[in-house]
Design an enzyme around this catalytic site. Structure first.
Site, mmCIF file in Angstrom:
data_model
loop_
_atom_site.group_PDB
_atom_site.id
_atom_site.type_symbol
_atom_site.label_atom_id
_atom_site.label_comp_id
_atom_site.label_asym_id
_atom_site.label_seq_id
_atom_site.Cartn_x
_atom_site.Cartn_y
_atom_site.Cartn_z
ATOM 1 C CB ILE A 94 -13.138 -46.091 -19.257
ATOM 2 C CG1 ILE A 94 -12.327 -44.928 -18.878
ATOM 3 C CG2 ILE A 94 -13.357 -46.942 -17.779
ATOM 4 C CD1 ILE A 94 -13.201 -43.915 -17.739
ATOM 5 C CB SER A 95 -8.102 -46.388 -21.787
ATOM 6 O OG SER A 95 -8.485 -46.607 -22.985
ATOM 7 C CD GLN A 96 -2.859 -49.182 -17.229
ATOM 8 O OE1 GLN A 96 -2.669 -49.595 -18.043
ATOM 9 N NE2 GLN A 96 -1.839 -48.984 -16.119
#
Ligand code: SAH
Length: 245
Positions: A94-96
């Site tokens: 999951i992206s930053q």
């Protein structure tokens, strides 16, 4: 002797109560009364996102509202609001939070748009988009991730998000054209079918590259595509058809 044992038991009992209270307070600090991590979420928006220059209030409100911890696997929940990407299984991430906000802002959504996402992953980015846009179409190539994301998005009441399992390379032609397209896995070059499915005046944001990747913003104006390189990034690679060509 009996009295002493009784006192000992009472002492232990009181100590137990004290510890329980302490741990309750700790949980309350992190999760607040509804267990929704609202405090951590506010801190994430203020300290990681606003300070780095994201200012679109629609984006900031969406980031404030979507409960990121629900989209990460149980063991990572305490870290859901950290300034970093997290594993979601199947070698994906999951992206930053900042990158999610940055990419969403770049799409310049006002509400009412039809958006295509390639790389549903956890479903978190789709939820953020769904807070702003009218409809979100999202494609994920890894089946268990697609199923999991679809379940959580449904449970969270996002009936404006439509999930499909498959290779996003070909886009979603039956629902094209799109006002905005966001790709959250990195292809070595921009997939042509996606460019074709962009509406006149539409925007697409996509990480391009292999080891070194750059976020690219494409705009379609009078049928012409203009490209702008934004920032260096690190995304998981886009798999499927793009890797065969
Ligand atoms: N937007 C996601 C980030 C997911 S990471 C989130 O908010 O959690 C990128 C995802 O793209 C991975 O789940 C990966 O499986 C998926 N992916 C990679 N190649 C793909 C392709 N060709 N089509 C659709 N999804 C793809």
């Amino acid at each position: 002797m009996g009295k002493r044992i009784l006192l000992c038991f009472m002492g232990l009992f009181l100590f137990g109560l004290f510890c329980q209270q302490l741990s309750k307070e700790h949980i309350d600090m992190n999760q607040d009364s509804q267990g929704s991590f609202a405090l951590e979420r506010r801190r994430m928006v203020e300290e990681q996102i606003m300070t780095r220059g994201v200012e679109d209030t629609l984006v900031l409100n969406a980031m404030m509202k979507v409960e990121r911890h629900l989209y990460v696997p149980e063991p990572y929940r305490p870290y859901a609001y950290n300034d970093e990407p997290l594993p979601i299984g199947h070698d994906q991430t999951i992206s930053q939070p900042y990158i999610v906000a940055y990419m969403t802002e770049a799409l310049r959504l006002k509400g009412g748009e039809k958006v295509l996402e390639i790389g549903t992953g956890s479903g978190y980015q789709a939820a953020v988009l769904a807070e702003i846009a009218r409809e979100v179409y999202t494609i994920e190539i890894v089946e268990p991730l697609a199923k999991q994301a679809s379940d959580i998005l449904q449970a969270e009441g996002y009936d404006n998000v439509f999930c499909r399992c498959g290779d996003g390379y070909q886009g979603w032609p039956e629902k094209a054209p799109f006002d905005a397209i966001i790709v959250t896995a990195a292809p070595p070059r921009i997939p042509e079918p996606l460019v074709e499915q962009l509406k006149e005046g539409g925007r697409m944001i996509i990480p391009v590259g292999t080891y070194f990747q750059e976020l690219v913003l494409l705009t379609k104006k009078d049928g012409e595509i203009s490209k702008k390189q934004l920032i260096p990034v690190r995304f998981v690679p886009m798999t499927g058809e793009i890797q065969k060509k």
